[in-house]
Design an enzyme around this catalytic site. Structure first.
Site, short mmCIF file in Angstrom:
data_model
loop_
_atom_site.label_atom_id
_atom_site.label_comp_id
_atom_site.label_asym_id
_atom_site.label_seq_id
_atom_site.Cartn_x
_atom_site.Cartn_y
_atom_site.Cartn_z
N GLU A 39 0.89 -1.25 0.04
CA GLU A 39 -0.05 0.01 0.13
C GLU A 39 0.90 1.46 -0.17
OE1 GLU A 39 -3.48 -0.17 -0.11
OE2 GLU A 39 -2.71 -2.14 -0.76
N LYS B 188 -10.04 -6.02 4.51
CA LYS B 188 -10.63 -7.11 3.62
C LYS B 188 -11.46 -8.05 4.39
CE LYS B 188 -6.62 -6.67 0.57
NZ LYS B 188 -5.08 -7.23 0.65
P1 NDP Z 1 -0.64 3.40 -6.89
O1 NDP Z 1 -0.17 4.38 -5.94
O2 NDP Z 1 0.53 2.79 -7.59
O3 NDP Z 1 -1.30 4.19 -8.02
C1 NDP Z 1 -2.30 5.19 -7.39
C2 NDP Z 1 -2.36 6.26 -8.43
O4 NDP Z 1 -3.60 7.29 -8.24
C3 NDP Z 1 -1.46 6.89 -8.89
O5 NDP Z 1 -0.76 7.05 -10.03
C4 NDP Z 1 -1.36 8.39 -8.16
O6 NDP Z 1 -0.94 9.50 -9.01
C5 NDP Z 1 -2.89 8.15 -8.54
N1 NDP Z 1 -3.63 9.39 -7.73
C6 NDP Z 1 -3.89 9.32 -6.30
N2 NDP Z 1 -4.53 10.56 -6.01
C7 NDP Z 1 -4.74 11.04 -7.18
C8 NDP Z 1 -5.49 12.39 -7.44
N3 NDP Z 1 -6.13 12.98 -6.44
N4 NDP Z 1 -5.56 12.84 -8.78
C9 NDP Z 1 -5.30 11.95 -9.74
N5 NDP Z 1 -4.49 10.89 -9.66
C10 NDP Z 1 -4.31 10.52 -8.23
O7 NDP Z 1 -1.56 2.51 -6.16
P2 NDP Z 1 -1.94 0.88 -6.77
O8 NDP Z 1 -2.43 1.20 -8.07
O9 NDP Z 1 -1.32 0.06 -5.97
O10 NDP Z 1 -3.46 1.02 -5.87
C11 NDP Z 1 -4.65 1.49 -6.16
C12 NDP Z 1 -5.73 0.90 -5.50
O11 NDP Z 1 -6.01 -0.46 -5.64
C13 NDP Z 1 -5.59 1.22 -3.78
O12 NDP Z 1 -6.99 1.37 -3.29
C14 NDP Z 1 -4.96 0.06 -3.40
O13 NDP Z 1 -5.27 -0.39 -1.89
C15 NDP Z 1 -5.81 -0.96 -4.18
N6 NDP Z 1 -5.17 -2.25 -4.76
C16 NDP Z 1 -3.84 -2.25 -4.85
C17 NDP Z 1 -3.38 -3.56 -5.25
C18 NDP Z 1 -1.95 -3.79 -5.65
O14 NDP Z 1 -1.50 -5.03 -5.79
N7 NDP Z 1 -1.12 -2.88 -5.86
C19 NDP Z 1 -4.22 -5.11 -5.30
C20 NDP Z 1 -5.60 -4.79 -4.73
C21 NDP Z 1 -5.78 -3.21 -4.58
P3 NDP Z 1 0.39 9.97 -8.60
O15 NDP Z 1 1.62 8.77 -8.88
O16 NDP Z 1 0.46 11.32 -9.22
O17 NDP Z 1 0.34 10.07 -7.14
N1 HSE Z 2 -1.04 -4.34 -0.10
C1 HSE Z 2 -2.02 -5.24 -0.69
C2 HSE Z 2 -1.36 -6.41 -0.37
C3 HSE Z 2 -2.49 -5.01 -2.19
O1 HSE Z 2 -0.12 -6.82 -0.35
O2 HSE Z 2 -2.31 -7.50 -0.13
C4 HSE Z 2 -3.50 -6.06 -2.47
O3 HSE Z 2 -4.64 -5.60 -2.03
#
Ligand code: NDP
Ligand code: HSE
Length: 433
Positions: free
Chosen positions: A188, A203
């Site tokens: 995260e 979760k």
């Molecule tokens: P990341 O940090 O990789 O991506 C988040 C993205 O959102 C970044 O590109 C960030 O931009 C953008 N962002 C955040 N705030 C804003 C805003 N106000 N305006 C525009 N863009 C914004 O996170 P993840 O992709 O890993 O996670 C996304 C979601 O998915 C979370 O809720 C996470 O808990 C969930 N998740 C993640 C998993 C994983 O394997 N990574 C698995 C399952 C769920 P910037 O780079 O500019 O900050």
């Molecule tokens: N940070 C989370 C994990 C992403 O490691 O399981 C998937 O929800």
């Protein structure tokens, strides 16, 4: 048929995976759905080299997507609370369906979000938020809908499982493995959510609501992380025939439900014990089906995108009949009366590690305290003096007892002059019944 038009907000690990898989599997998806899924707009503060958005409509303001009349489904992949909640509620107010991977948002604000969605007659889907690519929510609220769910237990944080696996197999230090998990896009934004069990509790809260038909009770979930786990306890557990796993457990009891996340010893022969690395698994026990197990990648770009897109397809199938969708938490009528039990009311077996002076009679004094508290010993092991401090480790496995009784016994044990420092207590679950 007209294409389904999606607006994707957030182009990080999951957002880029969602774009990539939608583009890569465009034809296959259209054949499944009978209509195509078009990316109408992307909201991202900056480009991400992990995906090619050439020719796509990209805005730097995610609220443009929520207000875009040409977007049917808003896909929230920015994470976090405040902005994400505002974005989702704006989309709902504009009559858009929502797909999100944000378990923190759903676990903590889901009751309010689902109420707003019901009012507007739109769907909010969140499969990707629980156990990454595993269709665990779908299995629970659709595949198992004939059952009264008795309990479920899962390895539901990929980062935590990856850390425990690397510590055990390679003896790698905690901090190094965490850094690796961050580089792989598993963790995260704030990795304490992973290592302190908050993410798993989010979760578990969602799973429990779908299992038992109760409102989301994140604030009542017991949460304990893995940051205090030592290689020594992992080693002792292995010698006793167990594996250290960070489990989320939700169990129906006569007087309420247990909702708890903590390090847990599971028998080495149990299927959950061999779930390693970033893989997740959720074991569910229903009264009709018995036990079923769901296994797969718990985090990562394409794996999570798989669940996000499955939700988009589900929503797309219901665009003309959203009221036919499964209730957001699996039950049309939620039972407000079932309490979540406080941690001292749970029943469990325990692993205790005591650092004791190597003197005659110590074992007797220790076992006497357990005995007068009615705690039955299952196994006992004494390890040789290690630190040159004249002390030895005693490791005890107990039979099941009430946590409050174990709390009392631990206080009494720590008062013994023979015992040095705090007693390590790890809960044990044989995952049967
Ligand atoms: P990341 O940090 O990789 O991506 C988040 C993205 O959102 C970044 O590109 C960030 O931009 C953008 N962002 C955040 N705030 C804003 C805003 N106000 N305006 C525009 N863009 C914004 O996170 P993840 O992709 O890993 O996670 C996304 C979601 O998915 C979370 O809720 C996470 O808990 C969930 N998740 C993640 C998993 C994983 O394997 N990574 C698995 C399952 C769920 P910037 O780079 O500019 O900050
Ligand atoms: N940070 C989370 C994990 C992403 O490691 O399981 C998937 O929800």
């Amino acid at each position: 048929m007209k294409p389904v038009r999606v607006g994707i907000c957030g182009l990080g690990t999951v957002g880029s995976g969602t774009v990539n898989v939608l583009v890569r599997n465009r034809e296959e998806i259209a054949r499944r759905l009978g209509r195509s899924v078009e990316i109408e707009q992307i909201g991202a503060r900056r480009d991400n080299p992990a995906c090619d958005t050439t020719g796509m409509n990209v805005t730097r303001d995610i609220f443009d997507v929520a207000n875009n009349p040409d977007v049917d489904v808003l896909v929230e992949l920015i994470g976090g609370y405040d902005t994400a909640k505002q974005l989702v509620l704006t989309a709902i107010a504009n009559g858009k369906h929502v797909v999100t991977a944000n378990k923190a948002l759903i676990a903590e604000h889901g009751n309010e979000i689902f109420a707003a969605a019901r009012e507007q007659g739109v769907i909010v889907a969140y499969e990707a938020g629980v156990a990454g690519g595993i269709p665990a929510i779908k299995a629970l609220r659709e595949g198992l809908s004939a059952n009264k769910i008795q309990w479920l237990a899962g390895i539901i944080n990929g980062t935590g499982n990856f850390i425990l696996t690397e510590m055990r197999d390679k003896g790698s230090p905690f901090a190094d493995v965490l850094k690796q998990a961050q580089e792989l896009g598993y963790a995260e934004a704030d990795p304490t959510f992973d290592v302190e069990g908050i993410d798993a509790a989010h979760k578990l809260t969602i799973l429990a609501s779908n299992a038992f038909g109760i409102p989301l009770h994140f604030d009542k979930a017991y949460t304990e992380g893995i940051s205090a786990i030592t290689p020594r306890d992992i080693q002792y557990a292995t010698e006793l025939g167990y594996r250290m796993k960070h489990l989320g457990i939700a169990r129906r009891r006569g007087d309420g439900v247990e909702l708890r996340v903590h390090p847990t010893l599971v028998p080495a022969k149990h299927l959950l014990a061999s779930v390693d690395g970033v893989m997740n698994a959720v074991l569910m026990e229903g009264d009709a089906v018995g036990q079923t197990l769901y296994y797969g990648p718990g985090a990562g770009s394409d794996a999570t995108a798989s669940a996000v897109i499955a939700d988009i397809l589900d929503v797309a199938r219901l665009l003309d009949a959203p009221t036919a969708a499964v209730a957001p938490l699996g039950f049309v009528e939620s039972d407000q009366q079932i309490p979540v039990l406080p941690i001292d009311k749970i029943h469990c077996s325990y692993y205790l590690r005591l650092h004791v002076s190597d003197q005659p009679g110590v074992l007797t004094r220790v076992t006497e305290i357990l005995s007068h508290n009615g705690i039955n010993i299952d196994a006992l092991m004494q390890k040789e003096v290690r630190e040159g401090d004249g002390c030895a480790d005693i490791v005890i496995l107990t039979h099941e007892t009430l946590e409050a009784i174990m709390d009392t016994a631990i206080i009494e044990l720590e008062q013994l002059a023979d015992v040095t420092g705090s007693i390590i207590r790890i809960r044990v679950d044989h995952l049967e019944m």
